[in-house]
Design a protein around this motif. Structure first.
Motif, mmCIF file in Angstrom:
data_model
loop_
_atom_site.group_PDB
_atom_site.id
_atom_site.type_symbol
_atom_site.label_atom_id
_atom_site.label_comp_id
_atom_site.label_asym_id
_atom_site.label_seq_id
_atom_site.Cartn_x
_atom_site.Cartn_y
_atom_site.Cartn_z
ATOM 1 N N VAL A 107 -37.920 -15.630 -0.016
ATOM 2 C CA VAL A 107 -37.361 -14.288 -0.196
ATOM 3 C C VAL A 107 -37.363 -13.526 1.121
ATOM 4 O O VAL A 107 -36.463 -12.720 1.386
ATOM 5 N N THR A 128 -37.651 -22.111 -6.661
ATOM 6 C CA THR A 128 -37.630 -20.987 -7.602
ATOM 7 C C THR A 128 -36.217 -20.509 -7.902
ATOM 8 O O THR A 128 -36.033 -19.622 -8.733
ATOM 9 N N HIS A 132 -34.859 -19.234 -13.674
ATOM 10 C CA HIS A 132 -36.007 -18.762 -14.447
ATOM 11 C C HIS A 132 -36.802 -17.691 -13.699
ATOM 12 O O HIS A 132 -37.794 -17.199 -14.204
ATOM 13 N N HIS A 133 -36.363 -17.364 -12.509
ATOM 14 C CA HIS A 133 -37.008 -16.324 -11.708
ATOM 15 C C HIS A 133 -35.954 -15.275 -11.348
ATOM 16 O O HIS A 133 -34.751 -15.515 -11.438
ATOM 17 N N GLU A 134 -36.425 -14.122 -10.946
ATOM 18 C CA GLU A 134 -35.518 -13.054 -10.523
ATOM 19 C C GLU A 134 -34.619 -13.580 -9.415
ATOM 20 O O GLU A 134 -35.073 -14.110 -8.399
ATOM 21 N N PHE A 135 -33.309 -13.455 -9.622
ATOM 22 C CA PHE A 135 -32.327 -14.046 -8.714
ATOM 23 C C PHE A 135 -31.874 -13.080 -7.627
ATOM 24 O O PHE A 135 -31.459 -13.499 -6.551
ATOM 25 N N ALA A 136 -31.954 -11.785 -7.904
ATOM 26 C CA ALA A 136 -31.400 -10.786 -6.998
ATOM 27 C C ALA A 136 -31.935 -10.879 -5.570
ATOM 28 O O ALA A 136 -31.159 -10.711 -4.619
ATOM 29 N N PRO A 137 -33.237 -11.124 -5.346
ATOM 30 C CA PRO A 137 -33.720 -11.149 -3.956
ATOM 31 C C PRO A 137 -33.056 -12.213 -3.095
ATOM 32 O O PRO A 137 -33.011 -12.080 -1.874
ATOM 33 N N TYR A 138 -32.539 -13.269 -3.706
ATOM 34 C CA TYR A 138 -31.908 -14.319 -2.911
ATOM 35 C C TYR A 138 -30.552 -13.902 -2.366
ATOM 36 O O TYR A 138 -30.148 -14.346 -1.293
ATOM 37 N N ILE A 258 -30.226 -3.607 -16.793
ATOM 38 C CA ILE A 258 -30.087 -4.578 -15.706
ATOM 39 C C ILE A 258 -28.914 -4.269 -14.776
ATOM 40 O O ILE A 258 -28.786 -4.890 -13.724
ATOM 41 N N GLN A 292 -33.815 -8.524 -25.414
ATOM 42 C CA GLN A 292 -34.787 -7.923 -24.508
ATOM 43 C C GLN A 292 -34.623 -6.412 -24.385
ATOM 44 O O GLN A 292 -34.918 -5.821 -23.355
#
Length: 413
Positions: A107, A128, A132-138, A258, A292
């Protein structure tokens, strides 16, 4: 030709980055390796910029960085140092692409390569990056290629080397056949707009009418990233103006939805002085992954948009709050602004027989906008639904009128 910057924590990813560096070199691609690790020393690789050098660039020793407080604080500082270095080297013409390698540590590198403009090759390789993990930081708001490494990045084996070989080939391909986004041509007038599925028909009609009037439209999906990306590209000089038709990204921050466009959404374009028409499309709902919806929102009308996303109706008190936010952010505009508010519903479920129909809440939004917006910013109401093609065409013609009024007379001749 400059180099491709490789960023990783080399105390744990040294041999793997060395392999990728050498693979790129075998393809004729120069590299520049940055060690973003905080604790240990590089293993089986000598970086071009060490973590100690990065710390010194920040006016501190490595020991001071390592003891900056929490681990999170140290990572935050290192991320800033790496990002500043990549930005500086790109400005000097020394960087032509970037690859971030690692697990959670990727990240840091991802944030750094996101400063590279659209079209400059950017790749993140991480275990990662599986969904299954937060994608936005990529990816942020940029065109980052994300590669799932499948195996953890700890050792070289037929799986990891296959992935790295293909990442190197992808970088070579982008460098050879791709290109950075250039400035718009002098004979083309690009207009940016925002859209969701709830506003597609109207925006399609707007786009067609703008084409008849001599404009090309660039459409952004207002999903929490599209709006900010549009604003960044507006700041880069890509557009002659903006029709912000779907402004729902100012609603989701209130509820934890979101499609959160951040604290500056709806402010940037106005501060740039670009002509804009703004429509409150879809501000009457927040978006959540199916199943959710927070318990705090229980009892609000819900519309199942598709199997993946559910929309939750915004009640009257929050519509008032949104009206004040909407007005406040537009008040900072330095260029011409027009607001158009449809009164027959702000989303597809908002019709007299739909679950989101709440004229009182929509009227409360409009009341707050009118009470708080600058007197010189016109607010027009129109007896149409947000997704009516007639509204799209009306907004296109209004935009063209505004832009024509701001152009020098000789340009209109």
């Amino acid at each position: 030709m400059g180099a491709v910057v490789l960023i990783a924590t080399l105390d744990t990813k040294g041999p793997e980055v060395a392999y990728l560096r050498d693979r790129l070199a075998s393809l004729g691609v120069d590299t520049f390796v940055i060690d973003s690790g905080i604790l240990g020393e590089p293993v089986d690789i000598t970086p071009d910029i060490s973590h100690g050098e990065l710390a010194r660039r920040g006016g501190m020793t490595l020991d001071e960085l390592q003891h900056a407080g929490t681990r999170g604080r140290a990572v935050e500082i290192m991320r800033t140092l790496v990002t500043d270095l990549v930005r500086e080297k790109f400005a000097l013409g020394e960087v032509v692409g970037g690859i971030s390698v690692g697990g959670v540590g990727s990240v840091m590198g991802a944030a750094a390569i996101q400063v590279l403009p659209v079209g400059v090759p950017k790749i993140v390789v991480a275990p990662t990056a599986s969904g299954h993990h937060e994608f936005a930081p990529y990816v942020g708001t940029k065109d980052v290629m994300v590669v799932h490494s499948i195996v953890d990045i700890l050792g070289l084996n037929p799986i990891s080397t296959t992935v790295f070989d293909n990442v190197a080939a992808a970088m070579l391909g982008m460098l050879r056949a791709g290109h950075p986004l250039g400035p718009p041509s002098a004979d083309t007038r690009y207009v940016a707009t925002t859209m969701l599925g709830n506003t597609t028909h109207a925006v399609e009609a707007m786009k067609a009418r703008l084409a008849e009037l001599g404009y090309e439209t660039v459409v952004f999906h207002s999903n929490g990233v599209g709006g900010p990306a549009m604003e960044e590209l507006a700041a880069a000089g890509q557009f002659v103006g903006v029709i912000d038709y779907t402004t729902n990204e100012i609603t989701d921050p209130l509820t934890g939805g979101i499609h959160n466009g951040g604290p500056n959404r709806l402010r940037v374009v106005g501060e740039l002085g670009l002509p804009q028409v703004v429509v409150p499309g879809c501000i009457d709902f927040s978006v959540f992954a199916a199943g959710q919806i927070p318990s705090a929102l229980a009892g609000r009308p819900v519309y199942d948009h598709n199997p993946e996303y559910a929309l939750v109706r915004t009640p009257e008190d929050e519509m008032r709050q949104i009206g004040r936010i909407f007005a406040d952010r537009l008040n900072s505009a330095t260029g011409p602004v027009r607001v158009v508010v449809p009164t027959r519903g702000l989303s597809i479920p908002s019709t007299p027989d739909g679950p989101f129909w709440n004229p009182a809440a929509d009227a409360a939004f409009l009341e707050e906008v009118r009470a708080n917006i600058r007197p010189d910013i016109p607010v027009e109401t129109i007896d149409l639904h947000i997704n009516d093609p007639e509204l799209g065409r009306h907004v296109a013609e209004l935009f063209s009128t505004i832009l024509d009024s701001t152009r020098p007379k000789e340009a209109l001749a």
